[in-house]
Scaffold this motif. Sequence first.
Motif, PDB file in Angstrom:
ATOM      1  N   ARG A 144     -10.522  58.670  24.216  1.00  0.00           N
ATOM      2  CA  ARG A 144      -9.375  58.013  24.841  1.00  0.00           C
ATOM      3  C   ARG A 144      -9.703  57.742  26.302  1.00  0.00           C
ATOM      4  NH1 ARG A 144      -8.812  62.653  24.136  1.00  0.00           N
ATOM      5  NH2 ARG A 144      -8.022  63.036  26.233  1.00  0.00           N
ATOM      6  N   THR A 145      -8.938  56.880  26.908  1.00  0.00           N
ATOM      7  CA  THR A 145      -8.991  56.701  28.357  1.00  0.00           C
ATOM      8  C   THR A 145      -7.744  57.294  28.986  1.00  0.00           C
ATOM      9  OG1 THR A 145      -7.996  54.498  28.126  1.00  0.00           O
ATOM     10  CG2 THR A 145     -10.405  54.619  28.248  1.00  0.00           C
ATOM     11  N   THR A 146      -7.007  58.095  28.202  1.00  0.00           N
ATOM     12  CA  THR A 146      -5.791  58.739  28.674  1.00  0.00           C
ATOM     13  C   THR A 146      -6.051  60.229  28.891  1.00  0.00           C
ATOM     14  OG1 THR A 146      -5.089  59.061  26.379  1.00  0.00           O
ATOM     15  CG2 THR A 146      -4.282  57.099  27.514  1.00  0.00           C
ATOM     16  N   ALA A 147      -5.113  60.879  29.542  1.00  0.00           N
ATOM     17  CA  ALA A 147      -5.294  62.287  29.896  1.00  0.00           C
ATOM     18  C   ALA A 147      -5.356  63.180  28.660  1.00  0.00           C
ATOM     19  CB  ALA A 147      -4.154  62.730  30.814  1.00  0.00           C
TER      20      ALA A 147
ATOM     21  N   GLU B 205      -2.845  63.473  25.521  1.00  0.00           N
ATOM     22  CA  GLU B 205      -2.070  62.234  25.395  1.00  0.00           C
ATOM     23  C   GLU B 205      -2.560  61.420  24.191  1.00  0.00           C
ATOM     24  OE1 GLU B 205       0.455  61.112  27.071  1.00  0.00           O
ATOM     25  OE2 GLU B 205       0.554  62.489  28.777  1.00  0.00           O
ATOM     26  N   LEU B 206      -1.692  60.522  23.717  1.00  0.00           N
ATOM     27  CA  LEU B 206      -2.102  59.558  22.706  1.00  0.00           C
ATOM     28  C   LEU B 206      -3.026  58.519  23.348  1.00  0.00           C
ATOM     29  CD1 LEU B 206       1.323  59.043  20.936  1.00  0.00           C
ATOM     30  CD2 LEU B 206      -0.702  60.102  19.937  1.00  0.00           C
ATOM     31  N   PRO B 207      -3.868  57.879  22.573  1.00  0.00           N
ATOM     32  CA  PRO B 207      -4.748  56.858  23.135  1.00  0.00           C
ATOM     33  C   PRO B 207      -4.025  55.538  23.352  1.00  0.00           C
ATOM     34  CG  PRO B 207      -5.103  57.028  20.779  1.00  0.00           C
ATOM     35  CD  PRO B 207      -4.105  58.086  21.135  1.00  0.00           C
ATOM     36  N   LEU B 208      -4.630  54.669  24.125  1.00  0.00           N
ATOM     37  CA  LEU B 208      -4.165  53.291  24.226  1.00  0.00           C
ATOM     38  C   LEU B 208      -4.585  52.542  22.968  1.00  0.00           C
ATOM     39  CD1 LEU B 208      -5.233  52.483  27.912  1.00  0.00           C
ATOM     40  CD2 LEU B 208      -3.008  53.328  27.108  1.00  0.00           C
ATOM     41  N   ASP B 209      -3.889  51.452  22.673  1.00  0.00           N
ATOM     42  CA  ASP B 209      -4.281  50.633  21.526  1.00  0.00           C
ATOM     43  C   ASP B 209      -5.742  50.201  21.641  1.00  0.00           C
ATOM     44  OD1 ASP B 209      -1.674  50.965  20.831  1.00  0.00           O
ATOM     45  OD2 ASP B 209      -1.226  48.826  20.586  1.00  0.00           O
ATOM     46  N   ASP B 210      -6.155  49.821  22.841  1.00  0.00           N
ATOM     47  CA  ASP B 210      -7.537  49.365  23.041  1.00  0.00           C
ATOM     48  C   ASP B 210      -8.539  50.470  22.733  1.00  0.00           C
ATOM     49  OD1 ASP B 210      -6.758  46.845  23.719  1.00  0.00           O
ATOM     50  OD2 ASP B 210      -6.994  47.091  25.887  1.00  0.00           O
ATOM     51  N   ASP B 211      -8.175  51.720  22.986  1.00  0.00           N
ATOM     52  CA  ASP B 211      -9.065  52.839  22.677  1.00  0.00           C
ATOM     53  C   ASP B 211      -9.350  52.904  21.179  1.00  0.00           C
ATOM     54  OD1 ASP B 211      -9.041  53.582  25.358  1.00  0.00           O
ATOM     55  OD2 ASP B 211      -7.397  55.004  25.094  1.00  0.00           O
TER      56      ASP B 211
ATOM     57  N   ARG C 270      -8.876  40.916  15.818  1.00  0.00           N
ATOM     58  CA  ARG C 270      -7.463  40.824  15.446  1.00  0.00           C
ATOM     59  C   ARG C 270      -7.148  41.779  14.292  1.00  0.00           C
ATOM     60  NH1 ARG C 270      -3.306  37.013  14.662  1.00  0.00           N
ATOM     61  NH2 ARG C 270      -1.471  38.231  14.059  1.00  0.00           N
ATOM     62  N   GLN C 271      -8.021  41.855  13.322  1.00  0.00           N
ATOM     63  CA  GLN C 271      -7.804  42.761  12.202  1.00  0.00           C
ATOM     64  C   GLN C 271      -7.860  44.220  12.649  1.00  0.00           C
ATOM     65  OE1 GLN C 271     -10.930  41.133   9.667  1.00  0.00           O
ATOM     66  NE2 GLN C 271      -9.394  40.433   8.199  1.00  0.00           N
ATOM     67  N   ALA C 272      -8.742  44.527  13.606  1.00  0.00           N
ATOM     68  CA  ALA C 272      -8.803  45.883  14.160  1.00  0.00           C
ATOM     69  C   ALA C 272      -7.506  46.222  14.881  1.00  0.00           C
ATOM     70  CB  ALA C 272      -9.993  46.016  15.102  1.00  0.00           C
ATOM     71  N   GLN C 273      -6.925  45.235  15.579  1.00  0.00           N
ATOM     72  CA  GLN C 273      -5.645  45.455  16.255  1.00  0.00           C
ATOM     73  C   GLN C 273      -4.522  45.684  15.246  1.00  0.00           C
ATOM     74  OE1 GLN C 273      -5.643  41.802  18.470  1.00  0.00           O
ATOM     75  NE2 GLN C 273      -6.608  42.707  20.285  1.00  0.00           N
ATOM     76  N   GLN C 274      -4.539  44.914  14.152  1.00  0.00           N
ATOM     77  CA  GLN C 274      -3.524  45.096  13.116  1.00  0.00           C
ATOM     78  C   GLN C 274      -3.662  46.464  12.455  1.00  0.00           C
ATOM     79  OE1 GLN C 274      -4.584  41.624  10.823  1.00  0.00           O
ATOM     80  NE2 GLN C 274      -2.925  40.380  11.689  1.00  0.00           N
TER      81      GLN C 274
END
Length: 366
Positions: A185-188, A191-197, A221-225
């Motif tokens: 993650r790029t979060t602390a 924490e939950l990750p960002l969608d981009d993570d 796009r499919q990875a985002q879905q």
Amino acid sequence: MQALPCKKVLIASGILLCGLLWGITSASAEYGDILFERSEAKVTEELAGPAGEVVTPAVFPHWLHRIRFRCLACHPYIFKMKKGANPVTMAKIKEEEFCGRCHNRRVAFGLELDTCYRCHVKPVVEKAAAQKDGIDTKAEAQAGKIIYEKWCVLCHGVTGRGNGPAAFFLVPKPRNFFDGVFKIRTTASGELPLDDDVVKIIANGMPGSSMPAWKGLITTRQAQQTTTYIKTLMEDWLQEEEPPEPISMGEPLPVTTESITKGKELYSTMKCWECHGNGGKGDGPSASTLKDDWGFPIKAADLTQQWNFRGGPTVTDIFRTFSTGLNGTPMPAYFDVLSEEDRWHLANFVKSLARDKKPVLKTFWE
């Protein structure tokens, strides 16, 4: 010629067998987990009363039982192998019929309030908000569900609990999305990750594990879905009003002898060697005792093999791991322990331990 270790051969054979059985028997996810065909209203009335909370029908992890027990353990004496021939109700389970033959607190977990979620799973796509940031989230989740059930369910399971038919053979175990514990993650820490993570992990995979890189096989796009659908597998993730904030990364320090020397001192001071070893080969005195948050054995990373670095082999990737830690593992976060400058020094030192090229393994006919 160096023979493959027997354990690796058995694991590979098991995964292949699961894949073949999956493809031969059914292309749908329902072959792995079975949904009891009883209406939500009827289950709610039975368990909580008409005014109670909505309770969904139970999902039975058939594959999880099938790979651990023989068919005769359940069929045909406990469950008849005919549709509609097993009138399963909570009352009968409490009387130790059907599932209650084992789930009675003597053989396996019993019927407790804190175990309801293990069988009664909410209809995840319905939990997605209709609109978020101008995007039809429910439609995105539905599209991601199709992709997930085609490519991901074999390891992660239909309900995302990391209990797919291949999971039994895999080390490390597939991610349990329901718990919401993500390593990269790029979060602390915590924490939950960002969608981009999550999208990046889907694209790049997790080197050194059974999680492959899907870049080139599915689109961004499919990875985002798929990420949107994965978020529905964890309780209330999609309902968060604001996403977590990414940590501050700063700018990398130049890779100099002074920086590497400082990083080496920190490596010793922070006792990284206890797990990773003095030479970074993952052979420290504590390495053999490590377990993840679910009790599974886990190996300390071999820092000389940068091609197996989870989340990427660059100095920036290593810095991120030191800053955020790896949730669910013994690897802690140093964001509040070390200054940003010291974390860059430590990242430069770890990068200096890594060999540049991955060894090329040749087969006996080459």
